[in-house]
Design a protein around this motif. Structure first.
Motif, PDB file in Angstrom:
ATOM      1  N   PHE A  43     -24.157 -62.918  61.498  1.00  0.00           N
ATOM      2  CA  PHE A  43     -25.617 -62.859  61.623  1.00  0.00           C
ATOM      3  C   PHE A  43     -26.018 -62.749  63.090  1.00  0.00           C
ATOM      4  O   PHE A  43     -25.453 -63.427  63.955  1.00  0.00           O
ATOM      5  N   ILE A  44     -27.004 -61.924  63.355  1.00  0.00           N
ATOM      6  CA  ILE A  44     -27.645 -61.860  64.669  1.00  0.00           C
ATOM      7  C   ILE A  44     -28.881 -62.757  64.607  1.00  0.00           C
ATOM      8  O   ILE A  44     -29.692 -62.652  63.679  1.00  0.00           O
ATOM      9  N   ILE A  45     -29.040 -63.633  65.601  1.00  0.00           N
ATOM     10  CA  ILE A  45     -30.115 -64.631  65.581  1.00  0.00           C
ATOM     11  C   ILE A  45     -31.206 -64.245  66.584  1.00  0.00           C
ATOM     12  O   ILE A  45     -30.931 -63.973  67.743  1.00  0.00           O
ATOM     13  N   ASP A  46     -32.442 -64.253  66.104  1.00  0.00           N
ATOM     14  CA  ASP A  46     -33.603 -64.098  66.974  1.00  0.00           C
ATOM     15  C   ASP A  46     -34.259 -65.470  67.087  1.00  0.00           C
ATOM     16  O   ASP A  46     -34.838 -65.973  66.120  1.00  0.00           O
ATOM     17  N   ASN A  47     -34.172 -66.086  68.264  1.00  0.00           N
ATOM     18  CA  ASN A  47     -34.662 -67.455  68.446  1.00  0.00           C
ATOM     19  C   ASN A  47     -36.181 -67.570  68.362  1.00  0.00           C
ATOM     20  O   ASN A  47     -36.717 -68.616  68.037  1.00  0.00           O
ATOM     21  N   ARG A  48     -36.895 -66.499  68.670  1.00  0.00           N
ATOM     22  CA  ARG A  48     -38.364 -66.463  68.636  1.00  0.00           C
ATOM     23  C   ARG A  48     -38.958 -67.629  69.433  1.00  0.00           C
ATOM     24  O   ARG A  48     -39.590 -68.532  68.875  1.00  0.00           O
ATOM     25  N   PRO A  49     -38.762 -67.624  70.749  1.00  0.00           N
ATOM     26  CA  PRO A  49     -39.264 -68.720  71.588  1.00  0.00           C
ATOM     27  C   PRO A  49     -40.759 -68.954  71.405  1.00  0.00           C
ATOM     28  O   PRO A  49     -41.536 -68.015  71.304  1.00  0.00           O
ATOM     29  N   GLY A  50     -41.140 -70.217  71.335  1.00  0.00           N
ATOM     30  CA  GLY A  50     -42.546 -70.576  71.176  1.00  0.00           C
ATOM     31  C   GLY A  50     -43.023 -70.570  69.739  1.00  0.00           C
ATOM     32  O   GLY A  50     -44.174 -70.930  69.464  1.00  0.00           O
ATOM     33  N   GLU A  51     -42.162 -70.192  68.782  1.00  0.00           N
ATOM     34  CA  GLU A  51     -42.542 -70.165  67.372  1.00  0.00           C
ATOM     35  C   GLU A  51     -41.792 -71.245  66.603  1.00  0.00           C
ATOM     36  O   GLU A  51     -40.805 -71.801  67.069  1.00  0.00           O
ATOM     37  N   GLN A  52     -42.267 -71.515  65.382  1.00  0.00           N
ATOM     38  CA  GLN A  52     -41.633 -72.518  64.529  1.00  0.00           C
ATOM     39  C   GLN A  52     -40.580 -71.908  63.599  1.00  0.00           C
ATOM     40  O   GLN A  52     -40.081 -72.596  62.708  1.00  0.00           O
ATOM     41  N   TRP A  53     -40.266 -70.653  63.795  1.00  0.00           N
ATOM     42  CA  TRP A  53     -39.300 -69.949  62.952  1.00  0.00           C
ATOM     43  C   TRP A  53     -38.217 -69.312  63.818  1.00  0.00           C
ATOM     44  O   TRP A  53     -38.421 -69.055  65.005  1.00  0.00           O
ATOM     45  N   ILE A  54     -37.086 -69.046  63.191  1.00  0.00           N
ATOM     46  CA  ILE A  54     -36.096 -68.145  63.756  1.00  0.00           C
ATOM     47  C   ILE A  54     -35.738 -67.130  62.667  1.00  0.00           C
ATOM     48  O   ILE A  54     -36.051 -67.343  61.486  1.00  0.00           O
ATOM     49  N   SER A  55     -35.118 -66.037  63.052  1.00  0.00           N
ATOM     50  CA  SER A  55     -34.714 -65.011  62.092  1.00  0.00           C
ATOM     51  C   SER A  55     -33.230 -64.724  62.242  1.00  0.00           C
ATOM     52  O   SER A  55     -32.710 -64.724  63.361  1.00  0.00           O
ATOM     53  N   LEU A  56     -32.563 -64.491  61.114  1.00  0.00           N
ATOM     54  CA  LEU A  56     -31.164 -64.079  61.104  1.00  0.00           C
ATOM     55  C   LEU A  56     -31.077 -62.765  60.334  1.00  0.00           C
ATOM     56  O   LEU A  56     -31.699 -62.618  59.273  1.00  0.00           O
ATOM     57  N   LYS A  57     -30.294 -61.833  60.876  1.00  0.00           N
ATOM     58  CA  LYS A  57     -30.138 -60.542  60.212  1.00  0.00           C
ATOM     59  C   LYS A  57     -28.667 -60.140  60.199  1.00  0.00           C
ATOM     60  O   LYS A  57     -27.913 -60.474  61.116  1.00  0.00           O
ATOM     61  N   LYS A  58     -28.291 -59.423  59.152  1.00  0.00           N
ATOM     62  CA  LYS A  58     -26.946 -58.864  59.085  1.00  0.00           C
ATOM     63  C   LYS A  58     -26.928 -57.747  58.055  1.00  0.00           C
ATOM     64  O   LYS A  58     -27.822 -57.642  57.205  1.00  0.00           O
ATOM     65  N   LYS A  59     -25.895 -56.939  58.118  1.00  0.00           N
ATOM     66  CA  LYS A  59     -25.635 -55.941  57.085  1.00  0.00           C
ATOM     67  C   LYS A  59     -24.465 -56.424  56.249  1.00  0.00           C
ATOM     68  O   LYS A  59     -23.548 -57.074  56.761  1.00  0.00           O
ATOM     69  N   PHE A  60     -24.527 -56.100  54.976  1.00  0.00           N
ATOM     70  CA  PHE A  60     -23.449 -56.496  54.081  1.00  0.00           C
ATOM     71  C   PHE A  60     -23.068 -55.284  53.242  1.00  0.00           C
ATOM     72  O   PHE A  60     -23.910 -54.677  52.570  1.00  0.00           O
ATOM     73  N   GLY A  61     -21.776 -54.932  53.290  1.00  0.00           N
ATOM     74  CA  GLY A  61     -21.340 -53.745  52.567  1.00  0.00           C
ATOM     75  C   GLY A  61     -21.915 -52.491  53.208  1.00  0.00           C
ATOM     76  O   GLY A  61     -22.233 -52.458  54.396  1.00  0.00           O
ATOM     77  N   GLU A  62     -22.057 -51.456  52.409  1.00  0.00           N
ATOM     78  CA  GLU A  62     -22.516 -50.175  52.940  1.00  0.00           C
ATOM     79  C   GLU A  62     -24.036 -50.085  53.053  1.00  0.00           C
ATOM     80  O   GLU A  62     -24.564 -49.428  53.941  1.00  0.00           O
ATOM     81  N   LYS A  63     -24.766 -50.755  52.150  1.00  0.00           N
ATOM     82  CA  LYS A  63     -26.210 -50.537  52.091  1.00  0.00           C
ATOM     83  C   LYS A  63     -27.055 -51.792  52.270  1.00  0.00           C
ATOM     84  O   LYS A  63     -28.211 -51.702  52.674  1.00  0.00           O
ATOM     85  N   GLU A  64     -26.497 -52.922  51.952  1.00  0.00           N
ATOM     86  CA  GLU A  64     -27.339 -54.124  51.924  1.00  0.00           C
ATOM     87  C   GLU A  64     -27.774 -54.576  53.321  1.00  0.00           C
ATOM     88  O   GLU A  64     -26.981 -54.569  54.264  1.00  0.00           O
ATOM     89  N   GLU A  65     -29.021 -54.957  53.400  1.00  0.00           N
ATOM     90  CA  GLU A  65     -29.568 -55.578  54.602  1.00  0.00           C
ATOM     91  C   GLU A  65     -30.071 -56.972  54.228  1.00  0.00           C
ATOM     92  O   GLU A  65     -30.822 -57.131  53.263  1.00  0.00           O
ATOM     93  N   ILE A  66     -29.652 -57.950  55.006  1.00  0.00           N
ATOM     94  CA  ILE A  66     -30.028 -59.332  54.725  1.00  0.00           C
ATOM     95  C   ILE A  66     -30.841 -59.871  55.894  1.00  0.00           C
ATOM     96  O   ILE A  66     -30.433 -59.771  57.045  1.00  0.00           O
ATOM     97  N   LYS A  67     -31.996 -60.418  55.576  1.00  0.00           N
ATOM     98  CA  LYS A  67     -32.845 -61.040  56.588  1.00  0.00           C
ATOM     99  C   LYS A  67     -33.213 -62.445  56.112  1.00  0.00           C
ATOM    100  O   LYS A  67     -33.647 -62.620  54.969  1.00  0.00           O
ATOM    101  N   ILE A  68     -33.046 -63.421  56.997  1.00  0.00           N
ATOM    102  CA  ILE A  68     -33.364 -64.809  56.650  1.00  0.00           C
ATOM    103  C   ILE A  68     -34.398 -65.333  57.641  1.00  0.00           C
ATOM    104  O   ILE A  68     -34.190 -65.285  58.853  1.00  0.00           O
ATOM    105  N   GLU A  69     -35.504 -65.810  57.113  1.00  0.00           N
ATOM    106  CA  GLU A  69     -36.519 -66.488  57.922  1.00  0.00           C
ATOM    107  C   GLU A  69     -36.292 -67.991  57.757  1.00  0.00           C
ATOM    108  O   GLU A  69     -36.240 -68.494  56.629  1.00  0.00           O
ATOM    109  N   VAL A  70     -36.174 -68.695  58.882  1.00  0.00           N
ATOM    110  CA  VAL A  70     -35.816 -70.117  58.843  1.00  0.00           C
ATOM    111  C   VAL A  70     -36.848 -70.926  59.613  1.00  0.00           C
ATOM    112  O   VAL A  70     -37.159 -70.619  60.766  1.00  0.00           O
ATOM    113  N   THR A  71     -37.401 -71.963  58.970  1.00  0.00           N
ATOM    114  CA  THR A  71     -38.351 -72.833  59.657  1.00  0.00           C
ATOM    115  C   THR A  71     -37.605 -73.854  60.509  1.00  0.00           C
ATOM    116  O   THR A  71     -36.413 -74.104  60.330  1.00  0.00           O
TER     117      THR A  71
END
Length: 239
Positions: free
Chosen positions: A83-111
């Protein structure tokens, strides 16, 4: 003579009225006096303002110093597993992104920490570990290429486990509150529940991720607090 008799009582009446007004308001304020009082009060208020602001700045600096002495911010990592992490400084969330297999895109929003429950206790009523277990919300979106529907998981991340709360499939541009949300996850067939947990686990959304996120958020929580105090200090210091 008749005119004189009429004027004398009238003069007495006017003099009496004047004395009565003077007795009720012995020190009438004129406009200049009123302006002087308002100006003086405004001046005193302006004199006090720097003292108030100075006290706030002193308290903020003291708090920042305390936090820095008792907590050393760690370098926030930018990657976990795949996963690549976007810390989003100054916000109450962070984001994680990755690719899985040939087509899947996964995005996670975390409080950041957004709740807690009392910690589990032993048979003797003694808490096992910390007094409370902190809670983090995860919104997991999985899509299969541009324009595809999105499978969305609402999850809870506890200190050592992931718990699925709800699952739905929606169009990419449709808002969840416009859709049938499906039954509560806990009401699904046990075998189906287990299969959906395995679906997430194969994509790296598992108990190890929950452990990582709790450690990450402890660091972000302190870092954001220190950042917030610095922002407040900078604003007050502005002239």
């Amino acid at each position: 003579m008749a005119m004189t008799r009429l004027i004398r009582p009238l003069r007495r009446t006017l003099i009496s009225s004047s004395k009565s007004v003077s007795q009720k308001n012995p020190n009438p304020l004129n406009l200049e006096c009123l302006v002087s009082i308002v100006t003086t009060r405004s001046y005193i208020s302006e004199m006090r303002k720097p003292a108030f602001e100075g006290n706030i700045l002193r308290l903020i600096r003291s708090e920042i110093q305390y936090e820095l002495e008792h907590f050393t911010p760690k370098q926030l990592v930018v990657e976990y597993d795949s996963f690549i992490i976007d810390n989003r400084p100054g916000e109450q969330w962070i984001s994680l992104k990755k690719k899985f297999g040939e087509k899947e895109e996964i995005k996670i929003e975390v409080t950041m920490f957004d709740g807690s429950v009392p910690a589990e206790k032993s048979d003797k009523g003694i808490p096992i570990g910390p007094d409370v277990e902190l809670h983090i919300t995860l919104i997991v979106n999985i899509s299969k290429g541009e324009g595809s529907d999105v499978m969305e998981f609402e999850c809870s991340a506890w200190p050592d486990s992931i718990e699925i709360v709800n699952v739905l499939v929606r169009g990419k541009d449709k808002k969840p509150d416009q859709l049938y949300m499906g039954p509560e996850f806990k009401d699904l067939d046990d075998e189906l529940q287990e299969s959906l947990y395995e679906f997430l686990e194969t994509r790296g959304i598992d108990d190890d991720l929950a452990i990582f996120l709790h450690e990450y958020m402890k660091n972000k929580d302190k870092t954001e607090f220190i950042r917030w105090m610095g922002t407040v200090r900078s604003f007050i210091e502005q002239k």
